[in-house]
Write a protein that holds these residues in place. Structure first.
Motif, short mmCIF file in Angstrom:
data_model
loop_
_atom_site.label_atom_id
_atom_site.label_comp_id
_atom_site.label_asym_id
_atom_site.label_seq_id
_atom_site.Cartn_x
_atom_site.Cartn_y
_atom_site.Cartn_z
N UNK A 1 -13.59 96.07 -44.26
CA UNK A 1 -14.00 95.33 -43.06
C UNK A 1 -14.10 96.23 -41.84
N UNK A 2 -13.50 97.42 -41.92
CA UNK A 2 -13.56 98.36 -40.80
C UNK A 2 -14.83 99.21 -40.83
N UNK A 3 -15.55 99.20 -41.94
CA UNK A 3 -16.75 100.01 -42.07
C UNK A 3 -17.94 99.34 -41.41
N UNK A 4 -18.90 100.15 -40.93
CA UNK A 4 -20.12 99.54 -40.42
C UNK A 4 -21.04 99.21 -41.59
N UNK A 5 -22.15 98.54 -41.28
CA UNK A 5 -23.03 98.03 -42.33
C UNK A 5 -23.57 99.15 -43.22
N UNK A 6 -23.93 100.29 -42.60
CA UNK A 6 -24.48 101.40 -43.37
C UNK A 6 -23.45 101.95 -44.35
N UNK A 7 -22.19 102.02 -43.93
CA UNK A 7 -21.15 102.53 -44.82
C UNK A 7 -20.77 101.51 -45.89
N UNK A 8 -20.81 100.22 -45.54
CA UNK A 8 -20.50 99.21 -46.56
C UNK A 8 -21.52 99.25 -47.70
N UNK A 9 -22.73 99.70 -47.41
CA UNK A 9 -23.76 99.81 -48.45
C UNK A 9 -23.39 100.85 -49.51
N UNK B 1 -21.37 88.77 -46.57
CA UNK B 1 -20.71 88.79 -47.87
C UNK B 1 -21.37 89.85 -48.75
N UNK B 2 -20.54 90.52 -49.55
CA UNK B 2 -21.02 91.56 -50.45
C UNK B 2 -20.71 91.16 -51.88
N UNK B 3 -21.69 91.30 -52.76
CA UNK B 3 -21.51 91.07 -54.19
C UNK B 3 -22.24 92.17 -54.94
N UNK C 1 -18.49 99.35 -60.72
CA UNK C 1 -19.51 100.38 -61.01
C UNK C 1 -20.92 99.97 -60.61
N UNK C 2 -21.08 98.83 -59.96
CA UNK C 2 -22.41 98.36 -59.55
C UNK C 2 -22.58 98.54 -58.05
N UNK C 3 -23.76 98.95 -57.60
CA UNK C 3 -24.02 98.95 -56.15
C UNK C 3 -23.98 97.53 -55.62
N UNK C 4 -23.76 97.41 -54.33
CA UNK C 4 -23.60 96.08 -53.73
C UNK C 4 -24.83 95.71 -52.91
N UNK C 5 -24.95 94.43 -52.67
CA UNK C 5 -25.90 93.92 -51.69
C UNK C 5 -25.10 93.12 -50.68
N UNK C 6 -25.46 93.24 -49.41
CA UNK C 6 -24.77 92.48 -48.35
C UNK C 6 -25.77 91.53 -47.70
N UNK C 7 -25.37 90.28 -47.57
CA UNK C 7 -26.20 89.27 -46.91
C UNK C 7 -25.37 88.65 -45.80
N UNK C 8 -25.95 88.52 -44.62
CA UNK C 8 -25.21 87.88 -43.54
C UNK C 8 -26.06 86.83 -42.85
N UNK C 9 -25.35 85.95 -42.16
CA UNK C 9 -26.00 84.92 -41.37
C UNK C 9 -26.53 85.55 -40.08
N UNK C 10 -27.76 85.27 -39.75
CA UNK C 10 -28.40 85.87 -38.57
C UNK C 10 -28.09 85.06 -37.31
N UNK C 11 -27.70 85.77 -36.23
CA UNK C 11 -27.40 85.09 -34.97
C UNK C 11 -26.43 83.94 -35.18
N UNK C 12 -25.37 84.21 -35.94
CA UNK C 12 -24.55 83.15 -36.53
C UNK C 12 -24.05 82.11 -35.52
N UNK D 1 -15.74 89.74 -48.15
CA UNK D 1 -16.05 88.95 -46.96
C UNK D 1 -15.84 89.77 -45.70
N UNK D 2 -16.87 89.81 -44.84
CA UNK D 2 -16.76 90.42 -43.51
C UNK D 2 -17.16 89.34 -42.49
#
Length: 473
Positions: free
Chosen positions: A293-301, A444-446, A307-318, A439-440
């Protein structure tokens, strides 16, 4: 390293951090100073842990050229023992700080409070030259390993300090789910792929700084403490040919490195807890606790889950979009860029965060100016586009006049409660499906193969709670 730019460069005291590696400098220094300075025969282990906690904070701050902000209000330390941090009491922490000050091991800038202006500054401390000299004969401090003491309860209730509570039936359900989630996520393999120098120097805390700065500018004036107060850098080092997962756990973070591309893998603990505010289980409630949760979006990627890469989806202008939905309306377009040019979106997002969490316009403007002054990126944007904080606030209120009655009303904690309930339901869905989900707050990342499912679940659950189709990005 000397603190940069006087007292404005600081970390808030991290009540959880301590040095644990055998024979490391802070642990050895704790024993030396404890034997020299301890004045009590009671609760030896707890008192020693309190001293270790203070020294760990001082050396982490020293390595990053910062001061440590501490509170000398007894209310700040209330009930932490009940939550499992038995060393974090007013008597233990403040008594040790005073002992270290009187013996020349700590420098102190005493805080103040201006009753007329209704604001002040907390005391700041840093390691003295005497303390630094004491550590030089010991093992290299930069190699110290740190551990974070967990709360014994996964639901935290705060007002000025922490409050005790008796769980209701509904709260027992939330506690049980968090236990279920933490047990499930503990078995997931979550790794962060980073450059070996990621945790060195100022980089290791840059993303946390902005979170802490904004939160404290808003909340500390009301006497509220932060829910997570600092991250200790953990050193990584170059190493083996291929980032194969190594099963052994030594108690310290598991580090796996790639020599061919100079990248390192750090294992991430995904354990979470929830923090409710203002002494109510209907305010706040967001999930905290994990390093990712301390990482920025680029680092969370760069995270891998099983062993699987992640995808992050967030609510826009939440929260802005949520306010519109709660009054039965839909805002077309980006609620930030509608106020000013897209290039200054970061400042507008900061303004939004401030304006929904402050109590009046004066406090909002003061907080916005302080944040911009301390964040070089925002400061650069302000200078480049010749922005004025008061004009920006006026434009923000004008563009969003339909929801402006919520501004400067501290509605933010109510919105956080809603988004935390949405987050809990999303985490429940994936936990029951056996799919790790991180969860950030509003993102969310899965594992990437579940991207479509994540988007569908986020839309469905938001509509269930709020009644509108959300915007995702």
């Amino acid at each position: 390293m000397k603190p940069k730019n006087s007292l404005e460069h600081f970390f808030f005291f991290n009540k959880k951090i301590c040095s644990v590696a055998p024979y490391c400098s802070i642990l050895l220094l704790t024993d030396i100073l404890f034997n020299q300075l301890n004045r009590s025969t009671r609760n030896i282990e707890i008192r020693k842990l309190a001293l270790n906690n203070i020294l760990s904070n001082l050396f982490i701050a020293h390595w990053h050229g910062r001061y440590i902000v501490i509170s000398k209000s007894p209310n700040t330390y209330t009930n932490y023992s009940w939550y499992g941090l038995k060393h974090y009491t007013y008597r233990s922490i403040i008594e040790w700080i005073e002992i270290l000050i009187s013996n020349g091991y700590i420098n102190q800038a005493i805080g103040f409070y201006d009753n007329e202006k209704g604001k002040g500054k907390r005391s700041r401390i840093n390691a003295s030259e005497k303390l630094l000299r004491e550590s030089k004969g010991l093992k290299n401090s930069e190699r110290d390993s740190f551990s974070s003491h967990p709360y014994s309860k996964n639901i935290i209730l705060k007002e000025e300090g922490l409050l005790r509570y008796t769980p209701s039936g509904k709260l027992i359900g939330k506690i049980k789910f968090l236990d279920e989630y933490n047990e499930f996520i503990r078995d997931a393999r979550i790794f962060f792929l980073c450059d070996p120098n990621f945790f060195s120097s100022s980089r290791s805390l840059s993303s946390l700084d902005s979170v802490i700065s904004i939160y404290h500018l808003i909340e500390l004036e009301a006497g509220t403490e932060d829910q997570h107060t600092g991250y200790a850098p953990i050193k990584v080092q170059p190493g083996i040919q291929h980032p194969t997962i190594i099963p052994e756990h030594s108690g310290n973070p598991l580090l796996i490195t790639a020599e061919t591309n100079s990248l390192s893998y750090k294992e991430i603990d995904g354990q979470l807890y929830r923090v409710f505010n203002d002494g109510k289980f209907t305010r706040g409630g967001r999930f905290y606790g994990s390093f990712y949760q301390q990482l920025d979006e680029a680092d969370r990627a760069k995270i891998l889950i099983n062993d699987s890469p992640v995808v992050e989806v967030d609510y826009s202008g939440f929260h802005l979009n949520m306010l519109y939905h709660l009054i039965g309306k839909q805002f077309d377009g980006d609620p930030y860029s509608a106020v000013d040019r897209p290039e200054v979106r970061d400042i507008l997002k900061t303004l939004c965060l401030i304006v929904i969490n402050t109590k009046d316009t004066t406090q909002a403007l003061r907080a916005l100016r302080d944040v911009i002054r301390k964040d070089w990126k925002l400061k650069k944007l302000k200078q480049k586009y010749q922005l004025d904080e008061k004009d920006l606030l006026g434009k923000f209120e004008s563009v969003h006049s339909e929801i402006s009655r919520f501004f400067c009303s501290r509605v933010g904690l109510e919105l956080m409660y809603l988004d935390s309930e949405i987050a809990e339901t999303i985490l429940k869905h994936f936990t029951r499906r056996g799919i790790p989900c991180l969860c950030v707050h509003d993102s969310f990342l899965v594992p990437s193969q579940y991207e479509d499912e994540l988007k569908n679940v986020m839309k469905t659950i938001y509509k269930k709670y709020i009644g509108f189709e959300p915007k995702l990005k």
